[in-house]
Design a protein around this motif. Structure first.
Motif, short mmCIF file in Angstrom:
data_model
loop_
_atom_site.label_atom_id
_atom_site.label_comp_id
_atom_site.label_asym_id
_atom_site.label_seq_id
_atom_site.Cartn_x
_atom_site.Cartn_y
_atom_site.Cartn_z
N ALA A 226 40.41 38.44 40.71
CA ALA A 226 41.22 38.58 41.93
C ALA A 226 41.98 39.89 41.92
CB ALA A 226 42.17 37.40 42.05
N THR A 231 37.48 37.67 45.23
CA THR A 231 37.98 36.31 45.37
C THR A 231 36.85 35.34 45.01
OG1 THR A 231 39.48 37.00 47.13
CG2 THR A 231 39.03 34.63 46.92
N GLN A 233 34.70 32.13 44.66
CA GLN A 233 34.50 30.91 45.44
C GLN A 233 33.74 29.83 44.67
OE1 GLN A 233 32.49 32.44 48.90
NE2 GLN A 233 34.42 33.04 49.93
#
Length: 791
Positions: A226, A231, A233
């Motif tokens: 991050a 990001t 998932q």
């Protein structure tokens, strides 16, 4: 998995298999070795250890009885409270699952030391407090089962405890032996067994149950990614951690969509360290990459090499994150490899692959691992992956290794002709020939061996194709290991020589005591006769092979042959050496060289038997020959064994196939050679004379040795003894017939009336002249011929 308020799915198993938990396996192996050392020391050197411990105790036991008792009480209370302290620590940390392993380790350790020669012996720990506190503590401290229980419990719980408490607990437990030496109360030798057994039990449970190092810190990986702008998932396990890293296909937000995350744990660190150490021991320094001080440095090196190769436009992915995580884990992230695999293309892309590798070499970068799956093609451009073995500033050794690996990879995918032709087209003939020296099994890295099913056959095909296309019939193999096959064989032969010479060495004092009665002129004559037998053997083998080499070099080979034949059973090493010499120095094919050696042995046997019959008739002493020839029972037994072997080769298909396809052609070749000899009287006479020189020379050497100590029989009798006794003893399983030859010759001379005080030193002198002096000279000759590539 929930991280910072987000639910992130994880597909697949993260658990490492048992056989890949390298750190835990190393701990178990070390524990087993410690138990073996303690038990061996107790059985072999127990009295010495007890005396040493008593002496040390008297030296360091400087405390008076009151002080010793106080130290004993304080330490006893601490060691008694240790398991309860561990228990409380686990409860406070809520390690509920670990409590079962903790209890099992303690019980199993106590049980392991409760088995004695008389059965199961239960601990006699009286929980009622007696009058003296030290007596109560002594019930536990003097019992090795208590120490084993503590060691097992501490081993199981150590990985889960904080660093500082864990160190203090181990320090307290290991102070057991020094404390007892200082207070001079008991001898601590038996406590060592308790420590070793407890450590072993705990190590096995840790290996089976696991440690915190097996828990993958995916939450920390999510936070690191991050911070780099990715990001996460979801994670999908592509390959669990084992020989290599934990490989995760990671779904991330746009624009990347998906990246690859590799995670390295303590087990990968242990395996990598063992692999580096093994390569350092077995391979030459020029073949071994600089050692990495830690796993972090190894991962950083791979990432940096990927960045350097990417700057040249030759990397199949972009590398952007290397980070240290919790519990000793390392994270390495990069984009998904671009392009399609080399195996999905036709052979017309090979010149581009060779040019791409040549570009890297011009920039002093080598790849070190050219597996088929690590080479990709994108829009006609060649891209490489991996980079774990890549090096910057590399030399000719690494460049040749790359070329050899790519030859094998290309051969496995497109065939040897296309692979070698494209390499010569791009790199030139000299570069390919130089790299072909590394087309050997030991030079191929582990990655090539794992990724190519029949890599060893592809290595042979590529090597042969290089010879065919370049016209280089002889390409000298590069030595990449510290010890070559020849050096290992020579070391084995040297050890075997020491083994077979031991019976002779034990008789040396007796032999030297008889030297004051020797006639040195006879002994010097025997040495000359022994040397003549090597000239005869060289002349015979040279004639059988068609005179391919000079006589003096063949004579040296026969001298080296004596060393090899003496140190190998049945002299098979000497025959193999002769075949190899005719191939290397004479230029003969394997079949032709083998046939020449077989022809010499055949003529030698025929000549030997003919001379035996002739001298037996001349001797006219059949009654004396019965002392040497075995009785009928032994002959029947030998005949029965021979018939059994013949039946075995007839009935077993594999043996029958070997006889038909390997032995039969050689026999036909020998028969053809014998037929040609019958048509060439000059060559036939040379071979017969050479074989007769060997047999009669050995007989003359024994007769001269007998005369050197006073004589006692005629030459005909000694000849019969040499041919019958020596031939029977040569079937002995000992290399060179050591022991059997001496016994047979001494018994044969005794049968012809030679007294023991003459026969024993005469046979020993004969063996010195015909065996041990040539063997001692044969070793340096063998090494010299090996260095000159004559064998």
């Amino acid at each position: 998995m929930r991280v910072d308020g987000r639910e992130i799915p994880v597909s697949g198993s993260l658990l490492q298999p048992l056989i890949r938990r390298t750190s835990d396996i190393i701990r178990v192996v070390l524990a087993i070795l410690s138990v073996a050392i303690v038990i061996t020391g107790s059985l072999i050197t127990r009295p010495e250890w007890l005396a040493l411990e008593e002496s040390v105790s008297n030296i360091v036991g400087f405390l008076n009885p009151e002080q010793s008792n106080m130290v004993y009480l304080i330490y006893g209370m601490l060691i008694l409270a240790l398991p309860f302290a561990i228990f409380i620590e686990l409860v406070l940390r809520r390690q509920w699952k670990l409590l079962a392993g903790y209890a099992a380790a303690g019980w199993l350790a106590v049980l392991a030391l409760s088995f004695t020669g008389t059965g199961l012996s239960t601990p006699k720990w009286h929980l009622q407090v007696p009058d003296r506190l030290d007596t109560f503590l002594g019930q536990f401290l003097d019992d090795p089962r208590w120490i084993a229980m503590l060691a097992a419990m501490l081993t199981v719980s150590s990985p889960w405890l904080p660093t500082r408490p864990r160190r203090w607990m181990w320090f307290l437990l290991l102070m057991f032996a020094p404390i007892h030496l200082v207070v001079s109360s008991v001898v601590p030798a038996r406590a060592m067994l308790g420590l070793a057994v407890g450590w072993l039990v705990g190590a096995i449970i840790v290996w089976l149950v696991g440690t915190p190092a097996l828990e993958v810190p995916l939450d920390a990986a999510v936070r690191v990614l991050a911070r780099r702008g990715f990001t996460v998932q979801g994670f999908t396990v592509v390959h669990p951690a084992g020989r290599g890293p934990l490989l995760l296909a990671t779904a991330v937000a746009e624009p990347a969509g998906e990246i690859v995350v590799e995670m390295y744990g303590k087990n990968q660190r242990s395996f990598g360290a063992m692999r580096q150490l093994w390569r350092l021991i077995t391979f030459r320094p020029s073949e071994t990459a600089p050692l990495h001080g830690s796993m972090q440095r190894a991962v950083e090196h791979r990432a940096l090499m990927g960045i350097a190769i990417g700057d040249l436009g030759k990397a199949d992915c972009s590398h952007f994150t290397v980070a240290a995580l919790d519990r000793g884990w390392m994270l390495y992230a990069h984009t998904v490899p671009e392009g399609t695999r080399l195996a999905d293309h036709k052979s017309d892309v090979l010149p581009g692959v060779w040019r791409a590798m040549a570009d890297l070499h011009r920039n002093q970068i080598t790849l070190g691992d050219l597996q088929p799956d690590l080479i990709r093609i994108k829009h006609g451009d060649t891209l490489f992956g991996g980079f774990a073995a890549a090096e910057f500033g590399s030399g000719d050794v690494q460049r040749n290794s790359d070329i050899a690996q790519l030859l094998v990879t290309a051969t496995s995918l497109f065939g040897s002709k296309v692979a070698v032709a494209s390499a010569i087209e791009v790199l030139g003939e000299n570069a390919v020939v130089s790299a072909a020296r590394r087309l050997t099994r030991s030079a191929m890295p582990t990655g090539i061996r794992r990724s190519i099913p029949h890599w060893h056959k592809d290595v042979q095909k590529a090597s042969q194709e290089v010879r065919d296309q370049t016209g280089h019939d002889q390409i000298k193999t590069a030595q990449v290991t510290r010890f070559s096959r020849k050096q290992i064989i020579q070391l084995i032969l040297l050890v075997a020589l020491v083994y077979v010479a031991y019976p002779f060495i034990s008789q040396v004092p007796t032999f030297f005591s008889q030297l004051r009665h020797i006639n040195w002129w006879w002994a010097l004559g025997g040495l000359g006769i022994s040397a003549a037998t090597y000239v005869g053997a060289a002349l015979g083998l040279n004639a059988c092979a068609g005179y391919p080499v000079k006589l003096r070099w063949m004579t040296l080979e026969q001298l080296a042959n004596t060393f090899v034949a003496t140190t190998t059973p049945a002299g098979v090493g000497g025959l193999a050496l002769s075949v190899r010499y005719l191939q290397q120095s004479g230029g003969l094919t394997t079949t032709r060289a083998t046939a020449a050696v077989a022809l010499q042995q055949t003529v030698q046997v025929v000549t030997h038997l003919s001379l035996l019959v002739l001298f037996s008739i001349v001797a006219g002493t059949s009654s004396n020959l019965a002392h040497i020839v075995p009785d009928a029972t032994v002959l029947y037994l030998v005949g029965g064994v021979g018939v059994g072997f013949i039946g075995l080769f007839v009935l077993v298909p594999k043996l029958r196939h070997w006889v038909n396809h390997s032995v039969r052609p050689q026999v036909k070749e020998v028969v053809r050679e014998l037929t040609d000899l019958a048509r060439n009287p000059k060559r036939f006479s040379v071979i017969i004379l050479a074989c007769a020189t060997i047999t009669l020379g050995q007989a003359f050497a024994l007769w001269v040795s007998v005369e050197a100590f006073g004589g006692g029989t005629d030459f005909v009798a000694v000849t019969i003894v040499t041919m019958i006794g020596g031939s029977l003893a040569s079937a002995a399983p000992t290399p060179g017939g050591v022991g059997a030859v001496e016994a047979a010759l001494i018994g044969g001379l005794a049968a012809f009336g030679v007294p023991a005080e003459v026969a024993v030193p005469a046979v020993l002198l004969y063996r010195v002249l015909t065996c041990w002096i040539p063997v001692l000279l044969g070793w340096p000759v063998l090494k010299w011929m090996s260095d000159k590539d004559m064998i």
